[in-house]
Design an enzyme around this catalytic site. Structure first.
Site, PDB file in Angstrom:
ATOM      1  N   CYS A 186       4.760  10.199  14.634  1.00 27.37           N
ATOM      2  CA  CYS A 186       5.401   9.155  15.413  1.00 27.37           C
ATOM      3  C   CYS A 186       5.496   7.833  14.640  1.00 27.37           C
ATOM      4  O   CYS A 186       6.103   6.890  15.123  1.00 27.37           O
ATOM      5  CB  CYS A 186       4.657   8.949  16.727  1.00 27.37           C
ATOM      6  SG  CYS A 186       3.033   9.670  16.752  1.00 27.37           S
ATOM      7  N   SER A 232      -1.251   6.497 -11.254  1.00 27.80           N
ATOM      8  CA  SER A 232      -0.389   5.402 -10.829  1.00 27.80           C
ATOM      9  C   SER A 232      -1.187   4.109 -10.808  1.00 27.80           C
ATOM     10  O   SER A 232      -2.200   3.998 -10.121  1.00 27.80           O
ATOM     11  CB  SER A 232       0.111   5.725  -9.424  1.00 27.80           C
ATOM     12  OG  SER A 232       0.832   4.651  -8.908  1.00 27.80           O
ATOM     13  N   ALA A 233      -0.715   3.089 -11.532  1.00 27.33           N
ATOM     14  CA  ALA A 233      -1.518   1.880 -11.740  1.00 27.33           C
ATOM     15  C   ALA A 233      -1.716   1.052 -10.475  1.00 27.33           C
ATOM     16  O   ALA A 233      -2.757   0.409 -10.315  1.00 27.33           O
ATOM     17  CB  ALA A 233      -0.885   1.025 -12.830  1.00 27.33           C
ATOM     18  N   HIS A 234      -0.737   1.025  -9.582  1.00 28.11           N
ATOM     19  CA  HIS A 234      -0.887   0.136  -8.431  1.00 28.11           C
ATOM     20  C   HIS A 234      -1.913   0.684  -7.434  1.00 28.11           C
ATOM     21  O   HIS A 234      -2.239   0.008  -6.460  1.00 28.11           O
ATOM     22  CB  HIS A 234       0.463  -0.157  -7.759  1.00 28.11           C
ATOM     23  CG  HIS A 234       1.046   0.989  -7.010  1.00 28.11           C
ATOM     24  ND1 HIS A 234       0.940   1.119  -5.656  1.00 28.11           N
ATOM     25  CD2 HIS A 234       1.718   2.070  -7.429  1.00 28.11           C
ATOM     26  CE1 HIS A 234       1.541   2.221  -5.273  1.00 28.11           C
ATOM     27  NE2 HIS A 234       2.027   2.822  -6.331  1.00 28.11           N
ATOM     28  N   GLN A 274      -5.261   9.103  -6.820  1.00 28.37           N
ATOM     29  CA  GLN A 274      -6.223   8.482  -5.913  1.00 28.37           C
ATOM     30  C   GLN A 274      -7.600   8.304  -6.525  1.00 28.37           C
ATOM     31  O   GLN A 274      -8.388   7.483  -6.058  1.00 28.37           O
ATOM     32  CB  GLN A 274      -6.334   9.312  -4.625  1.00 28.37           C
ATOM     33  CG  GLN A 274      -5.092   9.238  -3.754  1.00 28.37           C
ATOM     34  CD  GLN A 274      -4.777   7.828  -3.261  1.00 28.37           C
ATOM     35  OE1 GLN A 274      -5.656   6.971  -3.168  1.00 28.37           O
ATOM     36  NE2 GLN A 274      -3.512   7.576  -2.964  1.00 28.37           N
ATOM     37  N   GLY A 312       3.739   6.470 -10.810  1.00 26.36           N
ATOM     38  CA  GLY A 312       2.980   7.708 -10.714  1.00 26.36           C
ATOM     39  C   GLY A 312       3.877   8.859 -10.282  1.00 26.36           C
ATOM     40  O   GLY A 312       3.734   9.990 -10.751  1.00 26.36           O
TER      41      GLY A 312
END
Lengths: 479, 479
Positions: free
Chosen positions: A322, A194-196, A177, A69
């Site tokens: 952090c 993005s495929a994952h 998303q 992606g």
């Protein structure tokens, strides 16, 4: 062991796994070759492209597969900007885009282009009116995500697409998303995903460039993927990615699952502030991704919180500074003007068990309490804001605390998030109503979290001034 | 069904398949995350990097994974050139590099850099002395493949690396074709390779940049792979790729297999010219990849030949122009000055059965004969070169054939390879010894194949002159 970080990467969908296995045997050869193994690969690739295009809502010849992606966004932004070079060199994007958009924008700026950022409101949402006002004649491209990856807020993509179309400016939508939950509506010009993120394997992104969009691919090219993504096609992964996307979309399961996860997220949104004191749930409560919620806990160190949640069996992520290798907190939370310390993002994968969410809600309060205790912050009651010294910790304040004419100065130099805010909370009780606390800090997160703390605790944030090291943040006690 | 195109893509190694399956379950999460799934992914990624680095002969922190060999080359060339910008902007590469190097060079030239090409001899080999002579002070980078992807010829990489080191110029080695057979020796600075060439899955390339090499990654970057390859890591594929590479290298099997395939290739090199008339076997017969051999058949249409071999069950590839979507024959064959028509590349995968090679040798003569017959070329005897009209086909010559003062003119305008050469062969018998045949052709392959034909048939190639359309190629009959 509940995994609540689907927005980073979703586990492989069973359908994707099956398709991957099958196409490892059928789709390993070069689809550009004329022999049978090549032809078989070409058929698989064509079918995957058709399925993905249908899910995206474009024509198959408008869609190419990329290795990620991120690369889809990089290629899309660079190609659209180069294709529109005659019109202008201004890239307009929201302040809460994914880092891949920001990185592409940096390269554009370094090459002499201009970049303008669209502000968001406290929920992380862009106002369509702001886009309209920002569409100058030299704007070459607008980049707007369909929904935010850190807080889940949906953007008014359809409205912005219409405005862009009227202005003759292409709109690139980063749909990484949201694509799992349905196609992006409207007249967008380019779309990346993005495929994952939807249960496909890693190694597959997609870039759609609708016909009529000027597009000039940048960088070295080859004959693969219409010259828009170089390198040997990863057919098994592409087939698996398309199969997973189709599986998510087929039948009413997706809608049902979206409704179910939306209810689970609503439960988290409602109950976390009831169970944990001093929490801010961020992002739009309604116009949002079904499966994602983010909240921040005052006086909590994000890294320790994540570590403790991991020990308790929960995998979540955080936008706190952090927890990352950089010293800068999430640019998304900063743009929204909300607290960044003790930040937790929950994104539920398909099929998340209700019981796991319930167990998370049981575990969270104790985990936050223990982290606060280790930082010397009293729990189970408001830590600051009352007239007494509630919130003052048993241990000594950090650095030198000097009374000055205008109030107390807290030296938190060299201390990282959440210490500066904790010290502020302790010190506020030491000054009278109307008096000030000045926090000296060289921690980047303080710039964001001190004003956010003031908003949450109803104290007056006076402002920031330069100091010998870092900056001085001035807060006036209201009550 | 024998697959003889391992140089394009090798079938997945069983060890790679096993490793891929295991890491689909273990390696799908983001390795940058602190939770257990992320840590597990990080461990897998680190182990894969160590294994790959060992096979390459570099340190793990010198090696990054990329989404393809192509992208490894693109990133390597661009990063090395940018890192050496102060030294100069000249890129030196051999004339027979893979197209990924040529594409990167084009981008460099378009951005104002200079590019110089190293010639090769008739076997496709660069002379180390030529490199030494070409190493001007402004040379920023030398790119030289370890072995050629079309003809198998090995380059003097170790010697060239030494010359480069002495001159203080980095050498980038494209080891895509050779890494399966062993590490690249010598003091190279950068190395690129591609996993699907050694039985790994598609979607994995690797780029090694040795310490001390100036390197400035170009394009948008993220925090992945040391900032040298953007996008979410493809851990399952990377693990599988490393496992396959290690499997190939472990034990004596690799050496034994290399010896066995080398013998099979020697058999093809010897027997094809005995079995098929008018064939040229190209490439270095000794300093070559063990598994690869290329030959070209006069008077044969490469596309039809591949199609017929496919029908007979053999998957091979070709550098003939008639098989690709472009009108240009292989730049490798052109640089070598050898025939491009009727070109066949055989690259044997690991474990190729001897019986399959024998069957290929049985089938090939009949296939070539049938293709020639369809083109009207007589078989089983020299087609041209004798004093009579041997080779003249039963059908009529193409276009107008006019006798001119200086000889015969053959109009082959609008006809593609191998027709111009076939027409030349027919016409040469119609002129007396010392007379000329002029071939008018607008086919790019004629420029290469007419001189090559002259070399094979011992006729004199006089030269080329401009014509109204295409070019006029003049050949003088010798005997």
């Amino acid at each position: 062991m509940p995994y609540f970080d689907a927005a980073s990467a979703a586990p492989l969908h069973p359908v994707a796994r099956e398709a991957l296995l099958a196409s490892l045997d059928e789709g390993w050869a070069d689809p550009a070759r004329l022999y049978r193994e090549g032809r078989r690969g070409r058929l698989l690739l064509d079918a995957a492209r058709e399925a993905a295009a249908e899910a995206v809502g474009c024509r198959p010849d408008e869609l190419v597969f990329t290795p990620s992606g991120t690369q889809a966004v990089h290629a899309g932004v660079a190609g659209a900007l180069a294709g529109r070079r005659r019109a202008g060199r201004r890239l307009l994007h929201s302040a809460v885009e994914h880092s891949s958009v920001l990185h592409a924008a940096e390269v554009h700026a370094a090459a002499g282009g201009t970049v303008a950022e669209l502000a968001v409101d406290r929920t992380g949402r862009v106002a369509a009116g702001d886009v309209a006002a920002a569409l100058t004649p030299d704007t070459a491209l607008v980049a707007l995500q369909s929904a935010n990856h850190e807080v889940g807020t949906e953007q008014p993509v359809e409205e912005v697409a219409e405005l862009c179309q009227e202005a003759g400016v292409p709109l690139l939508v980063d749909a990484a998303q949201s694509l799992a939950w349905g196609p992006v509506p409207g007249a967008w010009s380019l779309l990346a995903a993005s495929a994952h993120k939807w249960g496909g394997p890693p190694g597959v992104g997609l870039l759609a460039v609708r016909k009529g969009t000027r597009f000039a691919p940048q960088g070295p090219r080859d004959e693969r993927e219409a010259g828009r993504s170089a390198g040997f096609e990863n057919i098994p992964a592409v087939v698996a990615a398309a199969a997973a996307l189709r599986a998510l979309r087929s039948g009413p399961a997706a809608d049902t699952e979206a409704v179910r996860l939306r209810e689970l997220v609503d439960r988290i949104r409602t109950r976390v502030p009831e169970l944990v004191p001093d929490v801010e749930v961020v992002g739009d409560p309604v116009r949002r991704l079904p499966h994602l919620v983010t909240f921040s806990c005052l006086y909590v160190d994000g890294e320790t919180l994540l570590h403790e949640l991991d020990r308790a069996g929960f995998s979540v992520s955080s936008g706190s500074s952090c927890t990352s290798s950089t010293l800068t907190p999430s640019h998304v939370l900063r743009a929204m003007g909300v607290l960044s310390e003790g930040n937790v993002r929950i994104s539920l994968p398909y099929g998340t068990a209700e019981a796991d969410v319930e167990r998370f809600l049981e575990v969270l309060p104790g985990v936050v309490r223990s982290v606060r205790e280790r930082l010397g912050v009293r729990v189970a009651e408001p830590v600051a804001g009352a007239a007494d010294t509630a919130g003052a910790a048993p241990r000594e304040p950090v650095g030198a605390v000097a009374e000055e004419p205008e109030g107390v100065v807290v030296d938190a130099l060299g201390r990282r998030c959440p210490i500066p805010v904790i010290e502020l909370a302790k010190a506020i009780g030491q000054v009278p109503v109307g008096g000030t606390v000045t926090v000296l800090s060289d921690d980047e997160a303080a710039r964001q979290d001190i004003p956010a703390w003031c908003g949450m605790r109803d104290q007056e944030y006076v402002g920031e001034r330069a100091a010998e090291r870092g900056a001085a943040y001035v807060v006036r006690r209201r009550a």
